[in-house]
Design a protein around this motif. Structure first.
Motif, PDB file in Angstrom:
ATOM      1  N   THR A  17       0.831  -1.207   0.000  1.00  0.00           N
ATOM      2  CA  THR A  17       0.000   0.000   0.000  1.00  0.00           C
ATOM      3  C   THR A  17       0.861   1.251   0.000  1.00  0.00           C
ATOM      4  O   THR A  17       0.610   2.196  -0.750  1.00  0.00           O
ATOM      5  CB  THR A  17      -0.951   0.006   1.215  1.00  0.00           C
ATOM      6  OG1 THR A  17      -1.791  -1.148   1.155  1.00  0.00           O
ATOM      7  CG2 THR A  17      -1.805   1.261   1.248  1.00  0.00           C
ATOM      8  N   LEU A  18       1.892   1.267   0.842  1.00  0.00           N
ATOM      9  CA  LEU A  18       2.800   2.419   0.886  1.00  0.00           C
ATOM     10  C   LEU A  18       3.519   2.588  -0.448  1.00  0.00           C
ATOM     11  O   LEU A  18       3.666   3.702  -0.952  1.00  0.00           O
ATOM     12  CB  LEU A  18       3.801   2.275   2.028  1.00  0.00           C
ATOM     13  CG  LEU A  18       3.213   2.409   3.435  1.00  0.00           C
ATOM     14  CD1 LEU A  18       4.240   1.995   4.484  1.00  0.00           C
ATOM     15  CD2 LEU A  18       2.720   3.818   3.676  1.00  0.00           C
ATOM     16  N   SER A  19       3.954   1.483  -1.033  1.00  0.00           N
ATOM     17  CA  SER A  19       4.634   1.540  -2.327  1.00  0.00           C
ATOM     18  C   SER A  19       3.708   2.076  -3.416  1.00  0.00           C
ATOM     19  O   SER A  19       4.124   2.874  -4.256  1.00  0.00           O
ATOM     20  CB  SER A  19       5.145   0.152  -2.720  1.00  0.00           C
ATOM     21  OG  SER A  19       6.132  -0.273  -1.816  1.00  0.00           O
ATOM     22  N   ALA A  20       2.442   1.664  -3.372  1.00  0.00           N
ATOM     23  CA  ALA A  20       1.471   2.139  -4.356  1.00  0.00           C
ATOM     24  C   ALA A  20       1.222   3.638  -4.215  1.00  0.00           C
ATOM     25  O   ALA A  20       0.889   4.308  -5.197  1.00  0.00           O
ATOM     26  CB  ALA A  20       0.158   1.371  -4.205  1.00  0.00           C
ATOM     27  N   LYS A  21       1.404   4.167  -3.008  1.00  0.00           N
ATOM     28  CA  LYS A  21       1.240   5.601  -2.771  1.00  0.00           C
ATOM     29  C   LYS A  21       2.518   6.384  -3.081  1.00  0.00           C
ATOM     30  O   LYS A  21       2.577   7.586  -2.870  1.00  0.00           O
ATOM     31  CB  LYS A  21       0.833   5.854  -1.314  1.00  0.00           C
ATOM     32  CG  LYS A  21      -0.563   5.364  -0.987  1.00  0.00           C
ATOM     33  CD  LYS A  21      -0.917   5.653   0.454  1.00  0.00           C
ATOM     34  CE  LYS A  21      -2.344   5.231   0.754  1.00  0.00           C
ATOM     35  NZ  LYS A  21      -2.752   5.620   2.114  1.00  0.00           N
ATOM     36  N   GLY A  22       3.550   5.674  -3.554  1.00  0.00           N
ATOM     37  CA  GLY A  22       4.776   6.346  -3.955  1.00  0.00           C
ATOM     38  C   GLY A  22       5.853   6.398  -2.884  1.00  0.00           C
ATOM     39  O   GLY A  22       6.864   7.078  -3.061  1.00  0.00           O
ATOM     40  N   TYR A  23       5.673   5.688  -1.780  1.00  0.00           N
ATOM     41  CA  TYR A  23       6.670   5.667  -0.711  1.00  0.00           C
ATOM     42  C   TYR A  23       7.480   4.380  -0.782  1.00  0.00           C
ATOM     43  O   TYR A  23       6.958   3.318  -1.141  1.00  0.00           O
ATOM     44  CB  TYR A  23       5.989   5.762   0.658  1.00  0.00           C
ATOM     45  CG  TYR A  23       5.174   7.007   0.835  1.00  0.00           C
ATOM     46  CD1 TYR A  23       5.796   8.242   1.001  1.00  0.00           C
ATOM     47  CD2 TYR A  23       3.795   6.963   0.818  1.00  0.00           C
ATOM     48  CE1 TYR A  23       5.045   9.393   1.149  1.00  0.00           C
ATOM     49  CE2 TYR A  23       3.041   8.112   0.964  1.00  0.00           C
ATOM     50  CZ  TYR A  23       3.674   9.323   1.131  1.00  0.00           C
ATOM     51  OH  TYR A  23       2.933  10.455   1.280  1.00  0.00           O
TER      52      TYR A  23
END
Length: 97
Positions: A17-23
């Motif tokens: 989820t964090l990766s999908a938000k660009g983090y």
């Protein structure tokens, strides 16, 4: 984004989820925090999450405060989970509720 400590353990879905938000979260184990903090750069990490059960030494707190003054967002794990993952963290030992 750097996460200092492993009090709360992230699962694969949370990391995704964090990766999908660009983090791109980097998790630093508790025993490596002091070494990492000495080399932290505010241009690399715009968000620092405090995820430790033990209190931090004054030297680290001072460094984190100076980074916050330079624009780095500094959050506890509880605030981070609520703000970025819309989750409520309740510790197993019922502390900090």
């Amino acid at each position: 984004m750097v996460i200092l400590g492993t009090k709360y353990r992230f699962n694969a879905l949370e990391i995704q989820t964090l990766s999908a938000k660009g983090y791109r979260p980097i998790i630093i184990p508790s025993h490596e925090i002091v070494k990492f903090i000495k080399h932290i750069d505010n241009t690399q990490h715009q968000i620092v999450v405090l995820n430790t059960a033990q209190p931090l030494p004054n030297e680290i707190v001072h460094t984190l405060v100076s980074l916050e003054a330079k624009g780095v967002e500094f959050l506890t794990i509880e605030h981070f989970l609520e703000k970025y993952l819309q989750k409520l963290y309740i510790p197993k030992d019922n502390s900090n509720i």
